[in-house]
Design an enzyme around this catalytic site. Structure first.
Site, PDB file in Angstrom:
ATOM      1  N   HIS A  62       0.871  -1.182   0.000  1.00  0.00           N
ATOM      2  CA  HIS A  62       0.000   0.000   0.000  1.00  0.00           C
ATOM      3  C   HIS A  62       0.903   1.225   0.000  1.00  0.00           C
ATOM      4  CE1 HIS A  62      -3.612  -2.394   1.185  1.00  0.00           C
ATOM      5  NE2 HIS A  62      -2.703  -3.160   1.762  1.00  0.00           N
ATOM      6  N   HIS A 178      -9.316 -10.472  -0.716  1.00  0.00           N
ATOM      7  CA  HIS A 178      -9.041 -10.386   0.718  1.00  0.00           C
ATOM      8  C   HIS A 178     -10.101 -11.275   1.346  1.00  0.00           C
ATOM      9  CE1 HIS A 178      -8.199  -7.941   4.506  1.00  0.00           C
ATOM     10  NE2 HIS A 178      -9.216  -8.707   4.847  1.00  0.00           N
ATOM     11  N   ASP A 281       2.387  -6.975   2.495  1.00  0.00           N
ATOM     12  CA  ASP A 281       1.230  -6.185   2.947  1.00  0.00           C
ATOM     13  C   ASP A 281       1.718  -4.908   3.648  1.00  0.00           C
ATOM     14  OD1 ASP A 281      -1.308  -5.281   3.386  1.00  0.00           O
ATOM     15  OD2 ASP A 281      -1.842  -6.780   4.883  1.00  0.00           O
TER      16      ASP A 281
HETATM   17  O1  DOR Z   1      -3.591  -4.694   8.186  1.00  0.00           O
HETATM   18  C1  DOR Z   1      -3.991  -4.373   7.065  1.00  0.00           C
HETATM   19  N1  DOR Z   1      -3.855  -3.103   6.612  1.00  0.00           N
HETATM   20  N2  DOR Z   1      -4.581  -5.290   6.295  1.00  0.00           N
HETATM   21  C2  DOR Z   1      -5.179  -4.977   5.129  1.00  0.00           C
HETATM   22  O2  DOR Z   1      -5.676  -5.859   4.481  1.00  0.00           O
HETATM   23  C3  DOR Z   1      -5.231  -3.545   4.683  1.00  0.00           C
HETATM   24  C4  DOR Z   1      -4.117  -2.782   5.246  1.00  0.00           C
HETATM   25  C5  DOR Z   1      -4.222  -1.279   5.078  1.00  0.00           C
HETATM   26  O3  DOR Z   1      -4.562  -0.830   3.983  1.00  0.00           O
HETATM   27  O4  DOR Z   1      -3.897  -0.547   6.023  1.00  0.00           O
END
Ligand code: DOR
Length: 413
Positions: A62, A178, A281
């Site tokens: 991300h 997911h 992740d």
């Molecule tokens: O812990 C997480 N954070 N799991 C996810 O699937 C999304 C992610 C986020 O975008 O912060």
């Protein structure tokens, strides 16, 4: 002409190991061997005492761009990736605006090209604004993305998910769910139920499925059965689910950290053929967001060191096995000629040493240091990252930011 000779390095990938030199030309691995002659004028990177691996490929990160520059953006994320040894990152669509239109995906690709550090592979949203109500324009998105995902939450509407899988199959794009149903206290069961449903949808529609951050033995068991049946399915596990446990500290992340026994079962599964990739992740958050309970770990810069320290150094898995999960497996899922140190492959490399280090606040190129590993003592430190033969990270400096004069490290040329 872009040439470089990496000398006297221990070379390891998923298939073989040797000590020798790597000659790089025009972005590809040109020759491998002991004591390769250095052609005149070719710069030399002395790798003695270090190990070269294929650079890592992250299927799940991300970078929060567009939309949340206080957490991360494409520039800080790319620098963090280079620092962590990654040259390719697949980026999740929970940006603002959400990546549910070709414009957002195109922006990511163009900005990444401008930055010129790592390759970016956007993932498009399955549903508009990730609301789980209406399909995104999947046909329009398809040319710009390799997969569709509502990462962060599962698509609960079965009919909608069935339509998404049908369309993805026709468009030859991967569905990347997911897997967690909301509203179930048993988070393990919530994952297993959705894994089961999505595998069944894959079987019905023939779409390619890649399952995000599987964290339960039950989830892996279902994937294993589906593979035995020949379904086009792959899955990933994160470094934190493989290396950390709730007993050591219940750091908020989705899916939640495993209990000790679950972690052991996940690690055991690395020995079989069920897991295809380890994906970070990488989920950066600001301190106030974290204090308010935002789930996620800023993980791309410490992923390799964590896995090396906790799994490779104690002998639980070998370095070639780790290389398979961090490089070859994910590269194959993306269809890239990367992930092995072999003549003709892209010269995407990581050089690391066994050096021990402490990851303090100043370690991070990411804007966010939300990780339970802050202050931890780790080994397996990335020393250099090369992308298509170009050095993008070297000894504490990222290209385009704090590259000092590194001629003393790279000789000649
Ligand atoms: O812990 C997480 N954070 N799991 C996810 O699937 C999304 C992610 C986020 O975008 O912060």
């Amino acid at each position: 002409m872009n040439t470089l000779l990496v000398k006297d390095v221990r070379i390891v990938d998923a298939d073989h190991q040797l000590v020798g030199d790597i000659l790089i030309r025009d972005g590809s691995i040109w020759a491998l061997g002991r004591k390769l002659p250095a052609p005149r004028g070719v710069p030399v990177l002395q790798g003695e005492g270090r190990t070269a691996l294929p650079a890592f490929v992250d299927l799940h990160a991300h970078f929060r761009d567009p939309g949340f520059p206080e957490k991360e953006d494409l520039l800080s994320g790319a620098r963090a990736a280079a620092h962590g040894g990654f040259t390719c990152v697949s980026l999740m669509p929970n940006t603002d605006p959400v990546c549910d239109s070709p414009e957002v995906a195109r922006y990511m690709l163009e900005r990444a090209r401008e930055i010129g550090l790592v390759e970016v592979y956007p993932v498009g949203a399955i549903t508009v604004d990730l609301r789980g109500e209406e399909l995104s324009p999947l046909e329009a998105l398809a040319p710009w993305v390799w997969a569709f995902s509502d990462d962060g939450k599962g698509v609960e509407d079965h009919e909608l998910m069935l339509r998404a899988c049908r369309k993805a199959a026709a468009l030859e794009r991967t569905v990347y769910p997911h897997c967690e149903f909301g509203g179930l206290a048993d988070r393990g069961l919530s994952q297993e139920l959705m894994v089961g449903r999505d595998l069944w949808l894959c079987r019905r529609t023939g779409c390619r499925l890649h399952l995000a951050h599987i964290s339960t033995p039950g989830g892996l068991e279902l994937v294993s059965l589906a593979k035995e049946r020949g379904l086009p399915v792959s899955c990933e596990v994160t470094p934190h689910h493989l290396c950390l446990t709730r007993e050591e500290g219940d750091y908020p992340v989705n899916p939640p950290l495993p209990e000790r026994e679950t972690r052991e079962a996940l690690v055991k599964a690395l020995k079989g053929g069920t897991i295809d990739a380890i994906a970070t992740d990488h989920a950066p958050h600001t301190p106030p967001d974290k204090a308010a309970g935002a789930p996620g770990i800023s993980g791309i810069e410490l992923a390799f060191s964590l896995l090396y320290t906790r799994l490779v150094a104690p002998g639980t898995i070998s370095l070639p096995e780790l290389s398979r999960y961090l490089s070859l497996g994910p590269a194959r899922i993306l269809g890239l000629r990367k992930g092995l140190i072999r003549v003709g492959y892209d010269a995407d490399l990581v050089l690391f040493s066994d050096e021990e280090f402490t990851a303090g606040e100043d370690f991070f190129y990411s804007k966010s240091a939300n990780t339970p590993l802050l202050g931890a003592r780790l080994s397996g430190r990335v020393w250099a990252t090369l992308h298509r033969g170009e050095v993008i990270y070297l000894d504490g400096a990222v290209k385009g930011r704090d590259f000092r004069d590194h001629r003393e490290v790279i000789r000649g040329g």
